[in-house]
Design an enzyme around this catalytic site. Structure first.
Site, short mmCIF file in Angstrom:
data_model
loop_
_atom_site.label_atom_id
_atom_site.label_comp_id
_atom_site.label_asym_id
_atom_site.label_seq_id
_atom_site.Cartn_x
_atom_site.Cartn_y
_atom_site.Cartn_z
N ALA A 14 -5.68 -5.74 -1.91
CA ALA A 14 -6.79 -5.86 -0.96
C ALA A 14 -8.07 -5.19 -1.46
O ALA A 14 -9.09 -5.85 -1.72
CB ALA A 14 -6.36 -5.29 0.39
N ARG A 25 -19.81 -10.10 -9.19
CA ARG A 25 -20.91 -10.82 -8.53
C ARG A 25 -22.22 -10.03 -8.64
O ARG A 25 -23.29 -10.59 -8.77
CB ARG A 25 -20.59 -11.05 -7.05
N ALA A 37 0.10 -2.96 -11.44
CA ALA A 37 1.48 -2.67 -11.84
C ALA A 37 2.45 -3.78 -11.45
O ALA A 37 3.47 -3.98 -12.09
CB ALA A 37 1.92 -1.34 -11.21
N SER A 42 -3.89 -9.88 -5.80
CA SER A 42 -4.47 -10.45 -4.59
C SER A 42 -3.49 -11.31 -3.78
O SER A 42 -3.69 -12.50 -3.63
CB SER A 42 -5.70 -11.29 -4.98
N CYS A 46 -0.17 -8.82 4.47
CA CYS A 46 -0.11 -8.94 5.94
C CYS A 46 0.69 -10.18 6.36
O CYS A 46 1.17 -10.25 7.50
CB CYS A 46 -1.50 -9.01 6.54
N ASP A 281 -5.85 2.07 1.05
CA ASP A 281 -4.83 2.89 1.72
C ASP A 281 -4.66 4.29 1.12
O ASP A 281 -4.08 5.16 1.76
CB ASP A 281 -3.47 2.19 1.63
N ALA A 299 -5.82 -3.34 6.37
CA ALA A 299 -6.45 -4.26 5.42
C ALA A 299 -7.96 -4.36 5.59
O ALA A 299 -8.68 -4.49 4.60
CB ALA A 299 -5.81 -5.64 5.57
N ASN A 303 -10.57 -3.69 2.49
CA ASN A 303 -11.46 -4.71 1.92
C ASN A 303 -12.91 -4.25 1.93
O ASN A 303 -13.63 -4.40 0.95
CB ASN A 303 -11.31 -6.02 2.69
C1 FAD Z 1 4.24 -6.25 5.63
C2 FAD Z 1 2.84 -5.76 5.81
C3 FAD Z 1 2.07 -6.25 6.84
C4 FAD Z 1 0.77 -5.79 7.04
N1 FAD Z 1 0.04 -6.32 8.06
C5 FAD Z 1 -1.23 -5.89 8.25
C6 FAD Z 1 -2.02 -6.44 9.27
O1 FAD Z 1 -1.60 -7.34 9.99
N2 FAD Z 1 -3.28 -5.95 9.44
C7 FAD Z 1 -3.78 -4.97 8.64
O2 FAD Z 1 -4.93 -4.56 8.82
N3 FAD Z 1 -3.05 -4.43 7.65
C8 FAD Z 1 -1.79 -4.86 7.43
N4 FAD Z 1 -1.05 -4.33 6.42
C9 FAD Z 1 -1.62 -3.25 5.62
C10 FAD Z 1 -2.50 -3.80 4.52
O3 FAD Z 1 -1.78 -4.74 3.81
C11 FAD Z 1 -2.94 -2.66 3.64
O4 FAD Z 1 -3.73 -1.78 4.41
C12 FAD Z 1 -3.78 -3.14 2.47
O5 FAD Z 1 -3.05 -4.01 1.67
C13 FAD Z 1 -4.21 -1.95 1.62
O6 FAD Z 1 -4.88 -2.40 0.52
P1 FAD Z 1 -4.96 -1.53 -0.81
O7 FAD Z 1 -5.71 -2.38 -1.80
O8 FAD Z 1 -5.45 -0.19 -0.53
O9 FAD Z 1 -3.47 -1.36 -1.28
P2 FAD Z 1 -2.36 -2.43 -1.65
O10 FAD Z 1 -2.64 -3.71 -1.02
O11 FAD Z 1 -1.06 -1.77 -1.38
O12 FAD Z 1 -2.55 -2.60 -3.22
C14 FAD Z 1 -2.37 -1.54 -4.11
C15 FAD Z 1 -1.93 -2.08 -5.43
O13 FAD Z 1 -2.06 -1.05 -6.39
C16 FAD Z 1 -1.04 -1.20 -7.35
N5 FAD Z 1 -0.87 0.08 -8.07
C17 FAD Z 1 -0.49 1.26 -7.53
N6 FAD Z 1 -0.42 2.20 -8.51
C18 FAD Z 1 -0.76 1.59 -9.66
C19 FAD Z 1 -0.87 2.02 -11.01
N7 FAD Z 1 -0.63 3.29 -11.36
N8 FAD Z 1 -1.23 1.12 -11.94
C20 FAD Z 1 -1.49 -0.16 -11.60
N9 FAD Z 1 -1.39 -0.63 -10.35
C21 FAD Z 1 -1.04 0.24 -9.39
C22 FAD Z 1 0.17 -1.59 -6.53
O14 FAD Z 1 1.11 -2.28 -7.33
C23 FAD Z 1 -0.45 -2.48 -5.47
O15 FAD Z 1 -0.31 -3.85 -5.78
C24 FAD Z 1 0.24 -4.80 6.18
C25 FAD Z 1 1.01 -4.30 5.13
C26 FAD Z 1 2.29 -4.78 4.94
C27 FAD Z 1 3.10 -4.25 3.79
#
Ligand code: FAD
Length: 552
Positions: A14, A25, A37, A42, A46, A281, A299, A303
């Site tokens: 996200a 952009r 990892a 992308s 959710c 997160d 999410a 974003n």
């Molecule tokens: C089942 C589920 C349902 C959800 N439903 C909702 C919803 O309905 N509404 C809502 O607002 N939110 C929802 N969420 C929460 C939302 O998905 C997260 O808040 C959001 O994805 C966070 O984005 P992020 O980019 O911070 O982390 P993430 O999306 O978790 O992405 C982090 C990425 O970093 C990578 N990473 C970590 N460490 C390393 C490293 N050392 N090297 C390389 N890569 C690494 C991980 O592999 C991961 O892919 C849901 C989450 C889940 C799991």
């Protein structure tokens, strides 16, 4: 020719994917690289529960981009299956371990978007192959495959937060007999107790078993043992017991971590290193209502933070104001949503908070199909500033909570909410929307015109004998929801039976708080002073912790 700027983003879902696309952009000459990892970039985490439930049939719908697509559309390089394992802040390089072994990648600006990981509690047997988590596409695939191949009859979900409940609903939809075990006294722990109770009831009504105030101690194939020794059938177990931020890399690089466990950033989402920004997160951010540091792993904020972090990593100065914490969740044919602080969170933070509850049709009752919405507004006593809102119902819940979220962002008060012009025609709402009505109740309390008491407080006072509940409902309404009250005088009989109203503090009860408001005004006019209306009426009282149905 000026040298191209090198932007490296760690984490490609996200926050990371948004940041990378935005960076390119903003500066088409920049070299932007995502280091991810996992096996996917992308993807729609959710959406995972809705693939398990089969609402979403095509797995490919959840994969929003591929490395090839990212390159073709945005010119962003994506390194999958590549983990960042170190940050050399002095040299401005990161060390990565990927399919081709170890490598070093230089950066001018680094954006951390590593998200969080599900917390796996210390449960005996949690490593077994019938125990899953639901966090990534491979997690989802594993659950889906297990259901397809093993045909489990009984699912157990450990943890009754929104992801656990979404998974539980998916299991019910797939025909599994499903139990949710939640450690705290009600499901959806961030919500106030009455909304947790409503959600729990919606799950029970749809066939799930909800056990609260218990923890799972051990798992073995087919059976889980709880902390009281009882057993729950569990052919498939899904653990959803909270999220911990992925801050190990940041910690080992010496970046500042906050008391909440999240990575500390300033208002420009810059970490304690001037060349490193962060989003999503993994962050500790400011709660826009309380002004206090917190974590909001959702999410939407992720974003938007990704967008801001990328802007600033390229020399911009966009400010992040913090998150209100707005969420919405489907509970079978109902919806629960909340924004800002719950009543319990506001009180725990020492805020002089008050709350009102109304239960009203999502549109006027005379137009077919009206369904009741339960809406609670939490506000600051004295200033009237809106602090939070929660709503539950079949329709129109998201609309009310989005209005409240916008009001909080604009620092609106209950007086402002009382005056809001909201869209109205009979199929959509009411001339006085539930938001207006709740604000009227709050205004009447603040001005002293019609003081209220919360259902939970009323129950405590009545049970302690410190006040008398005067039930002004009709006999029909009383039969639908029996409540032991000190006195029963239907509103329409109050004028001529006013002498029967007992002395001492009075708590007035009606179905949802409306008729008791009229009764309160009659009693005040008759000279009574210590009279309060139970906000939300019998509907709220019946959901208060410790409520025992009455005998009438
Ligand atoms: C089942 C589920 C349902 C959800 N439903 C909702 C919803 O309905 N509404 C809502 O607002 N939110 C929802 N969420 C929460 C939302 O998905 C997260 O808040 C959001 O994805 C966070 O984005 P992020 O980019 O911070 O982390 P993430 O999306 O978790 O992405 C982090 C990425 O970093 C990578 N990473 C970590 N460490 C390393 C490293 N050392 N090297 C390389 N890569 C690494 C991980 O592999 C991961 O892919 C849901 C989450 C889940 C799991």
């Amino acid at each position: 020719m000026a040298q191209e700027k090198r932007i490296v983003v760690i984490g490609g879902v996200a926050a990371g994917a948004t940041a990378a696309a935005r960076a390119k952009r903003l500066d088409a000459t920049a070299k932007v690289t995502i280091v991810e990892a996992g096996r996917y970039v992308s993807f729609a985490n959710c959406g995972l529960p809705y693939f398990v439930s089969r609402d979403i049939e095509k797995r490919s719908e959840l994969i929003l981009q591929t490395p090839e697509g990212f390159m073709a559309r945005y010119g962003v390089e994506v390194l999958l299956n590549t983990r960042a394992v170190g940050i050399d802040r002095a040299a401005r390089t990161i060390a990565v371990a990927g399919p081709d072994g170890q490598a070093s990648i230089p950066y001018d600006s680094l954006i951390l978007a590593q998200g969080g990981s599900p917390f796996m509690p210390p449960i005996q047997g949690i490593e077994a192959d019938h125990v899953f988590r639901l966090w990534t596409i491979p997690d989802m695939d594993a659950v889906h495959k297990f259901i397809g191949e093993r045909s489990p009859a009984h699912a157990l979900v450990v943890g009754g937060g929104f992801i656990g409940l979404e998974a539980a609903e998916a299991f019910v939809e797939r025909g599994l007999s499903t139990t949710v075990v939640e450690l705290t006294p009600h499901v959806m722990p961030p919500a106030d107790a009455e909304f947790g109770a409503m959600i729990g009831k919606a799950f029970a009504a749809s066939g799930a078993t909800v056990i609260t105030g218990r923890s799972v101690k051990s798992l073995r194939p087919g059976v889980a043992t709880l902390d009281d020794g009882s057993e729950v059938p569990a052919d498939l177990v899904l653990v959803s017991a909270g999220v911990k931020p992925n801050t190990e890399l940041a910690k080992s690089a010496g970046l500042t971590i906050g008391a909440s466990g999240g990575l500390v950033v300033d208002e420009h989402l810059r970490t304690s290193d001037p060349h490193i920004w962060a989003a999503g997160d993994m962050l500790e951010i400011v709660n826009r209502v309380s002004g206090k540091p917190t974590r909001v792993p959702l999410a939407g904020p992720a974003n938007r933070q990704g967008r801001i972090a990328a802007t600033n990593a390229l020399g911009g100065s966009m400010r992040y104001a913090g998150a209100v914490g707005t969420s919405v969740f489907k509970a079978f044919d109902h919806t629960f949503a909340m924004t800002g602080l719950s009543e319990k969170a506001a009180l725990a933070q020492g805020i002089d908070a008050r709350a009102v509850a109304v239960h009203r049709g999502h549109h006027v009752g005379y137009y077919p199909g009206a369904e009741e919405i339960s809406l609670k507004l939490v506000y600051e006593h004295g200033t009237g500033r809106l602090l939070g809102a929660q709503a539950f119902g079949k329709f129109g819940v998201d609309k009310r909570i989005d209005v409240a979220a916008t009001a909080i962002a604009g620092s609106l008060t209950i007086d402002d909410l009382a005056e809001l012009d909201l869209a109205y025609a009979p199929p959509y709402g009411a001339a006085n929307d539930p938001i207006n009505m709740a604000a009227f109740v709050a205004q009447n309390d603040e001005s002293g015109y019609a003081p209220i008491v919360s259902a939970a407080e009323a129950l405590k006072l009545a049970q302690a004998g410190a006040a008398t509940i005067v039930d002004v409902r009709t006999n029909g309404d009383r039969r639908k929801l029996p409540v032991d009250a000190g006195v029963h005088i239907p509103l329409d009989e109050l004028d001529w039976r006013i002498d029967e109203v007992p002395a001492g503090p009075l708590l007035l009860l009606s179905r949802a708080g409306y008729e008791s408001h009229i009764a309160l005004r009659k009693l005040v006019t008759a000279g009574r002073t210590d009279v309060r209306n139970i906000t939300g009426g019998a509907l709220s009282l019946s959901l208060a912790p410790g409520f025992v149905p009455g005998s009438n």
